[in-house]
Design an enzyme around this catalytic site. Structure first.
Site, PDB file in Angstrom:
ATOM      1  N   GLY A   1      42.204  38.369  50.889  1.00 37.44           N
ATOM      2  CA  GLY A   1      43.603  38.868  50.552  1.00 37.44           C
ATOM      3  C   GLY A   1      43.974  38.430  49.088  1.00 37.44           C
ATOM      4  O   GLY A   1      42.883  38.398  48.292  1.00 37.44           O
TER       5      GLY A   1
ATOM      6  N   VAL B   1      28.950  38.679  36.139  1.00 42.95           N
ATOM      7  CA  VAL B   1      29.676  37.746  37.118  1.00 42.95           C
ATOM      8  C   VAL B   1      31.005  38.669  37.810  1.00 42.95           C
ATOM      9  O   VAL B   1      31.807  37.937  38.370  1.00 42.95           O
ATOM     10  CB  VAL B   1      30.297  36.496  36.605  1.00 42.95           C
ATOM     11  CG1 VAL B   1      29.211  35.549  36.069  1.00 42.95           C
ATOM     12  CG2 VAL B   1      31.236  36.654  35.548  1.00 42.95           C
TER      13      VAL B   1
ATOM     14  N   LYS C   1      33.743  38.564  48.508  1.00 46.21           N
ATOM     15  CA  LYS C   1      34.344  39.997  48.559  1.00 46.21           C
ATOM     16  C   LYS C   1      33.065  40.781  47.871  1.00 46.21           C
ATOM     17  O   LYS C   1      32.947  40.618  46.637  1.00 46.21           O
ATOM     18  CB  LYS C   1      35.528  40.030  47.904  1.00 46.21           C
ATOM     19  CG  LYS C   1      36.588  39.519  48.582  1.00 46.21           C
ATOM     20  CD  LYS C   1      38.172  39.565  47.578  1.00 46.21           C
ATOM     21  CE  LYS C   1      39.139  38.809  48.035  1.00 46.21           C
ATOM     22  NZ  LYS C   1      40.275  38.749  47.380  1.00 46.21           N
TER      23      LYS C   1
ATOM     24  N   LYS D   1      38.226  47.078  46.635  1.00 43.98           N
ATOM     25  CA  LYS D   1      39.427  46.943  45.396  1.00 43.98           C
ATOM     26  C   LYS D   1      38.726  46.717  44.096  1.00 43.98           C
ATOM     27  O   LYS D   1      39.396  46.888  43.189  1.00 43.98           O
ATOM     28  CB  LYS D   1      40.446  45.935  46.185  1.00 43.98           C
ATOM     29  CG  LYS D   1      39.913  44.540  46.245  1.00 43.98           C
ATOM     30  CD  LYS D   1      40.335  43.731  45.089  1.00 43.98           C
ATOM     31  CE  LYS D   1      39.574  42.389  45.267  1.00 43.98           C
ATOM     32  NZ  LYS D   1      39.970  41.522  44.188  1.00 43.98           N
TER      33      LYS D   1
ATOM     34  N   ARG E   1      39.546  39.657  36.629  1.00 42.67           N
ATOM     35  CA  ARG E   1      38.182  39.766  35.841  1.00 42.67           C
ATOM     36  C   ARG E   1      37.731  41.364  36.057  1.00 42.67           C
ATOM     37  O   ARG E   1      37.187  41.896  34.912  1.00 42.67           O
ATOM     38  CB  ARG E   1      36.866  39.126  36.777  1.00 42.67           C
ATOM     39  CG  ARG E   1      36.809  37.774  36.144  1.00 42.67           C
ATOM     40  CD  ARG E   1      35.608  37.263  36.675  1.00 42.67           C
ATOM     41  NE  ARG E   1      35.531  35.660  36.869  1.00 42.67           N
ATOM     42  CZ  ARG E   1      34.704  35.133  37.336  1.00 42.67           C
ATOM     43  NH1 ARG E   1      33.931  35.389  38.253  1.00 42.67           N
ATOM     44  NH2 ARG E   1      34.688  33.787  37.172  1.00 42.67           N
TER      45      ARG E   1
ATOM     46  N   ASP F   1      45.771  43.205  48.336  1.00 38.61           N
ATOM     47  CA  ASP F   1      44.625  42.706  47.029  1.00 38.61           C
ATOM     48  C   ASP F   1      44.745  43.776  46.097  1.00 38.61           C
ATOM     49  O   ASP F   1      44.459  43.453  44.941  1.00 38.61           O
ATOM     50  CB  ASP F   1      43.515  42.741  47.900  1.00 38.61           C
ATOM     51  CG  ASP F   1      42.473  41.815  47.406  1.00 38.61           C
ATOM     52  OD1 ASP F   1      42.967  41.183  46.360  1.00 38.61           O
ATOM     53  OD2 ASP F   1      41.527  41.313  47.957  1.00 38.61           O
TER      54      ASP F   1
ATOM     55  N   ALA G   1      42.884  32.434  42.211  1.00 34.67           N
ATOM     56  CA  ALA G   1      42.378  31.059  42.404  1.00 34.67           C
ATOM     57  C   ALA G   1      43.432  29.896  41.780  1.00 34.67           C
ATOM     58  O   ALA G   1      44.212  29.005  42.449  1.00 34.67           O
ATOM     59  CB  ALA G   1      41.062  30.679  41.962  1.00 34.67           C
TER      60      ALA G   1
END
Lengths: 326, 326
Positions: free
Chosen positions: B133, B272, B105, B188, B252, B241, B137
């Site tokens: 979406g 990151v 993304k 987003k 994050r 999302d 993870a």
């Protein structure tokens, strides 16, 4: 004549009254119980529904509905299932220039009507509007920033009310779609119960986000079927309110769902959780209007038909995506 | 030939590979670092990016890109800013029947391109799709239920890929709007940083929900301006999302915003956090395309122009609602 009355001294009504008092409006708050009205007037605190928040000293509280029926803008913040009764009592005392602004979220259980329709029924010549959005009473009463949708099908009234009610910590966005705004506010409480159930079953945050998206699609379907616009749900009254209610244990509906999942809560007959009543009304609307609302049906089943919460969730999540529209 | 390759063994790539291996696909995962590839192959665990989750024993991992370039469906899960380089290395090894499915993304910083445009540039004859979406993870790798949007402008390919990739715990909804799906997934992350900032400043959950709604409006504007559809953002790739990323410290981007607000984090040059890069790219897109994205501008200002986080938030929240479209 007060410029603003708020009818209903629950947490939300009290928080609204506080916002407007803080913005130098002359505000009258109506409480059903005389003892509460007297306590608020004397101690400047709502010790039952919003304990711990000092209220503005100029905020008046009364249990006399005729005294509270004299403002230019009358904000109706009683629970949805009491709206009809209170409107019926107020109607004879109103003149047609006073505006009625619905601030509760729900669908009348016996008539399956939106609350603005009840208002129109009792007060056919008054301007009617809807104020709805993502607002936790405690946040708003403390002066934290917030935003809401003000829905009114009369553009001039919408502008006037927006101007009158906009406050330092309450931004108002207008729409002419009263149906969409109300369907969003009502149905999100049912989706929040479903999200609480997922939370209680420890299904993860990804599943919850996916369910909210499907919930939005359901409320958009109902809205369009009732004459509203899909687009309206992209505003504070749709996405905004879903975002807030479906992700926080501060939400009564979410917490109720979580307790339902863990078996701490059972089918309530006289609940203060709005989504419990809306699940009933929305389910019967799906039958009447012949539309598909799988999440509403699942929540209704768990509350009113003693269906297993786990089965309901698995039915929802295992259904192939390609069979339904997102 | 493996049926599926996943390029990039970060948390998300590893989780995706795990989902497909659990569904009896022959899956090859590509890791940039040879040591990581060997560790995963030997220990069936990604000890760096997804520690603690036992991986399927049949899941192969390699650092040889040519070995990983032979599958029917190639899922690209490298960070957005590396996408161009990896695609350039893979392109000469691909035949035109292999599909490239973008799973990262972001927006390329130097070219301001969507990732599918990079793919099209390097692989002009291959089918290209986007999978995006609300997926943490860790949730997905543990087998918890989830849903995503599969965007592809070729309807037959969309159906084939949906059928191939749909798994027990991953529902796929299709759309033909690759632009909207990618703008949603990218922007987003910037909105999540803004939400983290509000959280860090203790502005309340109501303000955060209101901001998410305005963020949705911003991403819809950008999407439409780039040729996508507003409607697409009502799906998993938009609302779903946003719902996930903007309400969880597991995100994050959200955590980064919170640390920015409390002064624990400063302008990072090699972050990151995807939203840090997307804020840069989206800000420059607003300038290039001449559209209004106040939240993107505020986040960009805080990260790249050393603006005060408090000033940025007050500028956002104090701006009169009636001046902007929701």
């Amino acid at each position: 004549m007060s410029s603003i009355s708020v009818i209903g001294a629950g947490a939300w009504g009290t928080a609204l009254a506080q916002v407007f008092a803080n913005n130098n409006h002359d505000v009258t708050l109506w409480a059903r119980e005389d003892a509460l009205a007297q306590y608020i007037s004397t101690h400047h605190e709502n010790n039952i529904y919003l304990a711990g928040t000092p209220l503005h000293p100029h905020l008046k509280c009364t249990s006399d509905l005729s005294l509270a029926s004299r403002a230019q803008d009358i904000l109706m913040a009683v629970p949805a299932q009491f709206m009809n009764d209170v409107l019926a009592r107020m109607a004879p005392q109103l003149t047609s220039s006073q505006s009625i602004i619905i601030c509760a979220k729900g669908i009348t259980k016996d008539s399956l009507e939106l609350l603005s329709d009840s208002a129109r029924h009792h007060c056919p010549t008054n301007p009617i509007a809807v104020l709805t959005g993502p607002n936790f009473a405690a946040d708003i009463a403390r002066g934290l920033p917030s935003a809401s949708t003000l829905a009114c099908d009369d553009a001039a009234q919408a502008k006037r009310i927006q101007h009158h009610l906009t406050s330092k910590n309450l931004r108002l966005y207008t729409t002419n779609d009263m149906i969409g705004a109300q369907v969003g506010g009502a149905v999100k409480n049912v989706i929040a119960i479903a999200c609480g159930i997922l939370h209680g079953l420890k299904m993860g945050e990804s599943a919850r986000a996916a369910l909210v998206t499907r919930g939005l699609a359901e409320m958009a379907r109902l809205s369009v079927r009732m004459g509203g616009q899909r687009e309206t749900l992209m505003g504070q009254c749709g996405i905004g309110d879903l975002m807030l209610t479906c992700s926080s244990t501060q939400s009564r509906n979410f917490s109720f769902g979580a307790r339902l999942a863990t078996g701490e809560e059972h089918a309530p007959s006289r609940s203060v959780v709005e989504g419990v009543h809306t699940a009933y009304a929305a389910y019967h609307l799906t039958e009447k209007l012949n539309i598909e609302m799988p999440i509403v049906n699942a929540v209704h089943g768990c509350i009113y038909q003693h269906k297993s919460v786990k089965d309901a969730v698995h039915n929802l999540l295992d259904r192939p995506a390609r069979e339904e529209k997102e």
